[in-house]
Design a protein around this motif. Sequence first.
Motif: not given
Length: 650
Positions: A66-68, A75-76, A81-84, A597-603
């Motif tokens: 959310r902060k990102i 702008t991203l 965003k996922r990478f960051l 590796t997959r930049e997966s989040d669990i939310l």
Amino acid sequence: MEKLEHKYLERLSELYPTIAKASTEIINLQSILNLPKGTEHFLTDIHGEYEAFSHVLKNGSGSVRRKINEVFGHTLNEQDKRFLATLIYYPKEKMELTKKTEDNMEDWYKITLYRLIEVCKRVASKYTRSKVRKALPPDFAYVIEELITEKPELNDKEAYYEQIIETIIAIGRAEVFIIALSELIQRLVVDHLHILGDIYDRGPGPHHIMDKLEEYHSLDIQWGNHDIVWMGAAAGQRSCIANVIRICARYANLDLLEDGYGINLLPLATFALTYYQEDPCECFKIKGGNTLNPAETVLNMKMHKAISIIQFKLEGQLLIRRKEFHMADRALLDDINYEEGSIRLYGKEYNLLDHAFPTVDPENPYELSKEEEEVMERLVSAFANCEKLQRHMQLLLKKGSLYKVYNNNLLYHGCVPLNEDGSFKEVEVYGRTYKGRELYDVLEAYVRKAFFALDQDEKQRGRDILWFIWSSPASPLFGKDKMATFERYFLAEKETHVENKNPYYRLLEDDSVVNNIFREFGIEGDCCHIINGHVPVHHTSGESPIKCGGKVLVIDGGFSKAYQKETGIAGYTLIYNSWGMILAAHEPFTSAEDAITRESDILSDSILVKRTSLRKTVGDTDNGHHLQESIDELKQLLKAYRNGQIIEKE
């Protein structure tokens, strides 16, 4: 001026010896009151799932993302965003992967540092500079403070910041600086953590969770029934020790005891192989996702049965000794017909699935054999002398309680025991009856006596009450009419396995009952909630974690892998920030490697529980009320200085 008031103001004047210093402190405290309220993070029923817990802690249940979004908006792109976000969660690991594919690391470092600094500025904006300074990593405290602090006096701010960043890269400190910034964001995105119980059992890593919590900057813990049984084991309560080992055996987690806590299980293993060598122990199969090789499985099942029989004997002894627990019906070994291999329960005869009891004397079924007694003596000593376990239990005692009222929310793990009509259930505790808040308070007092009482009788009462809290129908942490452990092992008939819940769970949608609980715990106002764990919410069947029009939030959705088939998700968590409450439903966590590796989040889903039109400030919180009291006292001190009742010290 009253004598007592004057004495107190004299003491206060030692801290603020002049009008100037008292005035400065009033200004400082008043400014804090106007800052946005800090973010609270609520987790429950973690059940040893360290990797999933660690990830949710890193991402703040979506708070980092959310902060990102707030900082970068459109702008991203989503991929960046996922990478960051992944970089912030796992900076070291993500950079190692990036170096394999990135051609120009110097440019990558520069871009990444700028992005992290912008996120840092946002997450730091709701805190005082002093609080941010305390959170900064010592090696980079000065530089980070320079980078995230606005400097209106500078004519060319961009050149100033660019020079700092280029120097960081040039001297080869970019990677450690990125790690420091990422960890600072994780630290600042959540101001306070609430754990609503059941850190222990089922999953393999509760000791790692406790290690992590020991380092956490600000938290409280509401004990769960599974935490309480571990506390009982650490305090030397034999029935609790047997339960802890049995559950570890049931979920193939004996390594937790041996490797995690250094508790020697060899005496139990030797005993199990001696007495159950030819017994297939079919009723004592392993549950959960942990796997063992065939030899380990056979030994595990034999140890599982051996400690279960010891547990039933010890619990029978306890219930005969503690008639005031009113649980004599749960002493079952003398209801067995050992010749027929059957048991009489609930006025009916049942055949036992397993009727090999080589260590049970039918004439005296609750007496431990000589060898069982020796095993238990060794185990009691091992639990009592395990430094790491005792340290973890001290954390539970220091940071924990049976319930907590925090910012007008009532936090507890299980239930407030109720009668069918919604009134508070009266429970006998050592000769006196208690109900509602009083019941919680007396039980908590006895928990602490188990560890700290000097009187040995009181200490033993405390130890026994830990088992009572673990398994009694009258316990606010258990909340069922029986713990059907014996029936689940030995009887095929499913009706005997049923554990009926306390009426509390049926009455959670009753406004008058919920309001009565609020009154009992001294909570009033429009914005108040009961936040509750313990009983998994069945997401797949359409059950909502939000009860009674939003007054009750049940946030156990199945962190434990053992529950996920039943619940359909991997747990709920809750975020309470300055704008309102957000409930997060989580997908099952596969591994940290997948997340990196997959930049997966669990939310998987966010539910807005409540949003305020006016942003909440520190002044609206419990801490704000304490600060306001301090301001009022300092104003009295100023008045005393100016009236000549107290003389300045400098």
